[in-house]
Design an enzyme around this catalytic site. Structure first.
Site, mmCIF file in Angstrom:
data_model
loop_
_atom_site.group_PDB
_atom_site.id
_atom_site.type_symbol
_atom_site.label_atom_id
_atom_site.label_comp_id
_atom_site.label_asym_id
_atom_site.label_seq_id
_atom_site.Cartn_x
_atom_site.Cartn_y
_atom_site.Cartn_z
ATOM 1 N N THR A 124 26.498 42.072 29.199
ATOM 2 C CA THR A 124 26.296 43.452 28.776
ATOM 3 C C THR A 124 25.280 44.166 29.659
ATOM 4 O OG1 THR A 124 25.399 44.831 26.987
ATOM 5 C CG2 THR A 124 24.638 42.560 27.082
ATOM 6 N N TYR A 146 19.428 41.486 21.214
ATOM 7 C CA TYR A 146 20.796 41.382 21.738
ATOM 8 C C TYR A 146 20.783 41.177 23.250
ATOM 9 C CZ TYR A 146 25.462 42.945 23.208
ATOM 10 O OH TYR A 146 26.705 43.035 23.801
#
Length: 314
Positions: A124, A146
């Protein structure tokens, strides 16, 4: 080719399964269908895949995976993860589902599938930190649980590649949207709230956030392009997104125009861990994969609105 997709019932995973099958590959999915968001939506995606003959193992990646590897795979696309930036999600959940799950999958690959052509880790842009506007050579500086745990998972994969135990690459995705997008993500939530005239929670400052909003169809085209190029991408980190940049405010305006409605705003305090700006630098993807995003934000949002209306307003 025989291909395993983890997180197959999710947003991007389900589209990738369909894309790979359309190219003539045998696709097997794995998903634990956890309840981070409405399981019914994942069930809906799984049903769409089942209709196309794509089977999904309903198993957690932290469990024994021997059954999954009863027959070897040529490629693995690892999308399964604890997603999002949420104050209600503990660090333990991120570690369990992003770090330990990835390690367990890697150990199963080494034990049961040693001749894998390539392990494609899906990472990501959140690993870059507050502003994701750089190329792949710039050190990662994540600011969320995250982003931090996804970076750790990426390094687990690439560590095995660096020691010659696995052919692998890692693909960092940017602000993916489109049909099947998760319900708490910007555009699905925006479409729902507009349709039902519900106040939309908008975090302070977020209207000015700049994003490389990338249509899911472009993303899966880029991921599918890895097949046959595993030697070219081995050991590489590659950004996958679009260099078309839009603010959140512009995105909201596009959906308002498509739906011919005006959004009711519920102003909220700033959200910790939010990125201020993403701007995908995709020179490497163009060079190595022949990648070229084709779908504009307006075109993609028209498809997402059409999907939402078909699935949820009958």
């Amino acid at each position: 080719m025989r291909i395993l997709v983890t997180g197959a019932a999710g947003f991007i995973g389900s589209h990738l399964c369909e894309k790979l099958q359309s190219l003539g590959h045998e696709v097997v999915g794995i998903d634990n269908l956890n309840d981070y968001y409405d399981v019914q939506l994942k069930e809906m995606n799984a049903e769409d895949l089942a209709e196309k003959g794509i089977a999904i193992y309903r198993i957690d990646l932290n469990d024994d995976l021997k059954e999954v590897f009863a027959k070897p795979f040529d490629y693995i696309y690892h999308l399964a993860a604890q997603p999002g930036i949420s104050a209600s999600t503990s660090l333990k959940e991120y570690v369990d589902n992003n770090v330990y799950a990835t390690q367990n999958l890697l150990e199963a690959v080494l034990q049961y599938n040693p001749n894998l052509k390539s392990f494609v880790n899906i990472a990501t842009s959140s690993v870059y930190g507050v502003e994701a506007t750089v190329d792949e050579e710039v050190p990662a500086k994540p600011v969320s649980f995250y982003g931090t745990t996804k970076l750790a998972a990426e390094q687990l994969v690439l560590g095995l590649q660096r020691t010659g135990k696995l052919k692998a690459c890692s693909i960092r995705l940017y602000s993916v949207y489109g049909p099947r997008e998760r319900p708490e993500k910007l555009y699905t939530k925006l479409i729902e709230n507009l349709y039902y005239d519900k106040p939309f929670p908008l975090f302070e400052g977020s209207v000015k956030h700049e994003r490389s909003f990338t249509y899911v169809g472009d993303i899966v085209d880029g991921l599918a392009a890895i097949i046959g190029k595993e030697d070219v991408v081995n050991g590489e980190i590659i950004n996958l997104g679009t260099d078309e940049i839009n603010t959140t405010a512009e995105g909201i305006k596009r959906v308002e125009e498509i739906m011919n409605k005006k959004l009711i705003i519920d102003h909220q305090p700033p959200r910790k861990g939010d990125q201020q700006k993403t701007a995908a630098v995709i020179d490497k993807a163009r060079r190595l994969l022949g990648y070229e995003p084709k779908v504009s934000l307006k075109e993609g949002l028209q498809e997402q609105v059409k999907w939402y209306l078909q699935k949820f307003t009958k």
